[in-house]
Design an enzyme around this catalytic site. Structure first.
Site, PDB file in Angstrom:
ATOM      1  N   ASP A 139       0.850  -1.186   0.000  1.00 49.27           N
ATOM      2  CA  ASP A 139       0.000   0.000   0.000  1.00 49.27           C
ATOM      3  C   ASP A 139       0.891   1.245   0.000  1.00 49.27           C
ATOM      4  OD1 ASP A 139      -3.129   0.582   0.434  1.00 49.27           O
ATOM      5  OD2 ASP A 139      -2.021   2.059   1.595  1.00 49.27           O
TER       6      ASP A 139
ATOM      7  N   TYR B  97      -3.173  11.057   1.048  1.00 46.67           N
ATOM      8  CA  TYR B  97      -3.762  10.943  -0.289  1.00 46.67           C
ATOM      9  C   TYR B  97      -3.754  12.301  -0.987  1.00 46.67           C
ATOM     10  CZ  TYR B  97      -5.386   6.203   0.629  1.00 46.67           C
ATOM     11  OH  TYR B  97      -5.431   4.855   0.881  1.00 46.67           O
TER      12      TYR B  97
ATOM     13  N   HIS C   8      -4.536  -7.934   0.503  1.00 43.54           N
ATOM     14  CA  HIS C   8      -3.819  -6.664   0.562  1.00 43.54           C
ATOM     15  C   HIS C   8      -2.972  -6.518   1.826  1.00 43.54           C
ATOM     16  CE1 HIS C   8      -3.183  -2.486  -0.553  1.00 43.54           C
ATOM     17  NE2 HIS C   8      -3.607  -2.083   0.634  1.00 43.54           N
TER      18      HIS C   8
END
Length: 374
Positions: free
Chosen positions: A175, A301, A352
């Site tokens: 990630d 982000y 993930h």
């Protein structure tokens, strides 16, 4: 211990826990979803069930004590406190290994892999493990100015490893941790090799109709993710502050925002508790709730999402553990252009959150790859 690095223990105040229970009891619930699955989001019945357990069954003090079995520290780098686990191996010649989490993860992801990495059966497989909390996450400081994106974090991690006295180390991540680790690989410095469980690569521009079956499956999965799985990233990359009011004020909002991703991104056969325990899910949520980091974590982000993969090939030796339920699958042929791939393992199961879901597979692959560069 130098003045630059100070010991740290997790110690969430009783007033935070009392406030959490009060807020959970006063939750104003929405009406139920109009479907019989998770396609509209986390189902009301399971959300209420998990929230009730959080309020009355979950023992944070026991979970806190379990996390405190690891040696933890804080150091200030460029005006920001960085929290990290630093678990040294009893074997002095162990290889230092820097492991970086992503969103919506935390250092909790690695609680099952640190001890086997640090003290394996074979001393030659040992690591000194360093697991930092990303800026704005967990017990690290919250940036009060812009600029704390992936490039800055990679530079900070390099400073951290030097401050700990390591002149060579390996790095691992998935990630956002994969983005930071990839940048560490580009930068070189003290980093000698990288290992990823979510390599960042794109299909070749000249692939045309020559796509293999694995590439066709990857493109289909990516298209599905873009259609149904990217609402969270659009919000966090454009208006993290607006989102943060709800996440920091409502524990149920923070819980649902995170746990839905554990349903979607784990190899869990339809329910996150098929692969992770209820306590493990809440441990991770607690690192966001107790530190009020719903907004500050989302800002990463805003800083770096549009340049998630960065630019430039990684020439350092790169190992990849390819788990079948990864949200952004990247076949080896795509990765060859972005990385110097010297080790590739196609995993039989897992998603993930590799270290969290499949700790034994994760540890075995990390050992196997870094054995080639020690």
């Amino acid at each position: 211990m130098t003045p630059h690095v100070t010991p740290f223990r997790i110690d969430v105040g009783s007033e935070v826990l009392d406030d959490l229970r009060t807020r959970l009891a006063r939750t104003r619930w929405p009406d139920a979803e109009c479907v019989d699955d998770w396609s509209q989001g986390m189902p009301l019945a399971y959300t209420r069930e998990l929230a009730a357990y959080w309020a009355d069954g979950y023992d944070w003090r026991a979970r806190e004590a379990a996390l405190n079995r690891f040696d933890q520290f804080v150091t200030e780098i460029d005006g920001l406190d960085i929290h990290f686990i630093h678990q040294r191996s009893p074997h002095d010649d162990a290889l230092p290994l820097l492991i970086t989490h992503g969103w919506p993860g935390s250092i909790v992801e690695f609680h099952k892999v640190i001890e086997p990495l640090v003290n394996p059966d074979r001393p030659g497989d040992a690591f000194h493990v360093v697991c930092p909390s990303l800026p704005g996450y967990g017990f690290s400081g919250k940036p009060t100015r812009t600029g704390w994106g992936v490039d800055k974090i990679a530079q900070t991690w390099e400073t951290l490893m030097g401050r700990l006295g390591y002149d060579r180390y390996g790095a691992q991540g998935g990630d956002w941790g994969a983005a930071v680790t990839t940048q560490l690989g580009r930068n070189g410095g003290r980093c000698i090799a990288i290992h990823l469980n979510m390599p960042i690569a794109r299909p070749p521009a000249d692939s045309g109709s020559e796509l293999g079956e694995d590439e066709q499956r990857a493109l289909s999965a990516i298209a599905q993710h873009r259609r149904w799985g990217t609402g969270y990233s659009k919000q966090q990359s454009t208006r993290p502050q607006t989102l943060g009011y709800g996440l920091v004020d409502s524990p149920v909002a923070q819980l649902a925002w995170i746990v839905e991703k554990f349903w979607a991104w784990t190899d869990c056969d339809g329910h996150p508790e098929n692969v992770l325990s209820r306590d493990e899910l809440l441990d991770n949520v607690m690192l966001y709730w107790a530190t009020a980091s719903g907004a500050s974590s989302a800002r990463l982000y805003w800083e770096s999402y549009n340049n998630f993969g960065g630019a430039g090939r990684v020439e350092l030796p790169t190992g990849v553990a390819a788990f079948p339920k990864e949200i952004l699958p990247t076949p080896r042929r795509w990765c060859e252009a972005a990385y110097n791939i010297t080790h590739w393992t196609t995993m039989p199961r897992g998603g993930h959150f590799a270290a969290f879901e499949q700790p034994e597979l994760f540890v075995d692959d990390v050992r196997a790859f870094f054995a080639t560069v020690r």
